[in-house]
Design a protein around this motif. Structure first.
Motif, short mmCIF file in Angstrom:
data_model
loop_
_atom_site.label_atom_id
_atom_site.label_comp_id
_atom_site.label_asym_id
_atom_site.label_seq_id
_atom_site.Cartn_x
_atom_site.Cartn_y
_atom_site.Cartn_z
N HIS A 85 0.83 -1.21 0.00
CA HIS A 85 0.00 0.00 0.00
C HIS A 85 0.87 1.26 0.00
CE1 HIS A 85 -3.17 2.82 1.04
NE2 HIS A 85 -2.53 3.15 2.13
N ARG A 88 2.33 1.82 -3.36
CA ARG A 88 1.33 2.27 -4.32
C ARG A 88 1.01 3.76 -4.13
NH1 ARG A 88 -3.83 -1.34 -5.29
NH2 ARG A 88 -3.93 0.14 -7.04
N GLU A 92 1.68 5.62 -7.51
CA GLU A 92 0.47 6.06 -8.20
C GLU A 92 0.20 7.54 -7.97
OE1 GLU A 92 -2.82 3.45 -8.50
OE2 GLU A 92 -1.69 1.71 -7.81
N HIS A 138 -5.80 2.45 -14.05
CA HIS A 138 -4.50 2.67 -13.42
C HIS A 138 -3.36 2.49 -14.43
CE1 HIS A 138 -5.64 2.96 -9.08
NE2 HIS A 138 -6.74 2.43 -9.57
N TYR A 154 5.64 -0.06 -11.33
CA TYR A 154 4.24 -0.34 -11.06
C TYR A 154 3.88 -1.76 -11.47
CZ TYR A 154 -0.80 -0.36 -11.95
OH TYR A 154 -2.13 -0.70 -11.99
N LEU A 157 4.99 -4.23 -8.91
CA LEU A 157 4.19 -4.18 -7.69
C LEU A 157 2.78 -4.70 -7.92
CD1 LEU A 157 4.23 -3.17 -4.71
CD2 LEU A 157 3.31 -1.01 -5.57
N ARG A 158 2.28 -4.53 -9.12
CA ARG A 158 0.89 -4.88 -9.41
C ARG A 158 0.61 -6.36 -9.22
NH1 ARG A 158 -2.52 -3.60 -14.98
NH2 ARG A 158 -4.14 -5.15 -14.65
N SER A 161 0.02 -6.93 -5.63
CA SER A 161 -1.27 -6.35 -5.27
C SER A 161 -2.41 -7.25 -5.74
CB SER A 161 -1.40 -4.96 -5.89
OG SER A 161 -2.59 -4.32 -5.47
N LEU A 206 -6.77 4.98 -2.76
CA LEU A 206 -5.98 3.85 -2.26
C LEU A 206 -6.18 3.63 -0.77
CD1 LEU A 206 -2.61 4.40 -4.20
CD2 LEU A 206 -4.44 2.75 -4.71
#
Length: 223
Positions: A85, A88, A92, A138, A154, A157-158, A161, A206
């Motif tokens: 989190h 992100r 983001e 996103h 990203y 990390l995605r 997630s 988020l």
């Protein structure tokens, strides 16, 4: 005597994507053991691309290789979720800030149009479809940021997630509608060229999503 056709050794990337889909779809659940042999037979490939894909997925944080025991689907802890989190928020938030300065590409506008249709009064909302469009939003936002390195971070990390998301079996319609409106707030700030507002809108979205995940993953008695 009929001979069996040889196993075709597909490239590692194809095998990697196939196994990752099993993880993110929830077909392979947290803590479940993986078998190289079973996976190679399932996909009709040799063990080499399976082994290489497993190694890459472990580096991605989706699998855990335990010496002398085997390979297991990683069980994300609350601390793991918190770290994801926080990253992100950084990635983001920056992507939204940059996108607000560089304009709205067609892909981002298309996502916003589809989300806006879902937000209309009395519109039926498909939770799975809304989530898919949300991910696309996103992705388009990062593309709009115009920073390839940020997009690469990203993507890394995605996948983690996504592993956290598949542990939550049902998102209710109420929260889905809220998320749709949050995405639209992000879009409006980007489209209006307001970087600080766009970043704040992403952070709000988020943080709300994090609260929902924590409620789903932590038993009430433990709160």
């Amino acid at each position: 005597m009929n001979q069996k056709p040889p196993i075709v050794a597909l490239d590692r990337e194809t095998t990697y994507k196939a196994i990752k889909n099993l993880l993110l779809s929830g077909e392979l659940g947290p803590g479940e053991a993986l078998s190289e042999r079973a996976l190679s037979e399932r996909f009709g490939v040799s063990r080499t691309p399976v082994r290489e894909a497993i190694r890459t997925l472990a580096n991605d944080g989706l699998l855990e290789i335990v010496p002398m025991r085997g390979t297991f689907v990683r069980q994300l802890s609350v601390d793991d979720l918190r770290e994801i989190h926080e990253l992100r928020l950084a990635f983001e938030g920056m992507a939204a800030w940059l996108a607000a300065q560089r304009g709205v590409p067609p892909a981002l506008r298309d996502c916003a149009d589809r989300l806006r249709a879902m937000s209309a009064p009395h519109a039926n909302i498909d939770v799975d479809e809304a989530q898919q469009i949300g991910w696309q939003f996103h992705e388009a936002m990062f593309a709009a940021a115009g920073n390839a390195r940020l997009l690469d971070m990203y993507h890394a990390l995605r996948v983690q997630s996504g592993l956290a998301l598949q542990r939550i079996p049902n998102y209710d319609v109420k929260r889905t509608r809220e998320a749709v409106c949050e995405h639209l707030a992000i879009f409006e700030a980007i489209a209006a060229g307001r970087p600080d507002d766009a970043q704040r809108a992403v952070w709000d979205h988020l943080n709300h999503a994090m609260q929902v995940r924590l409620k789903a993953l932590i038993p009430v008695s433990a709160v």
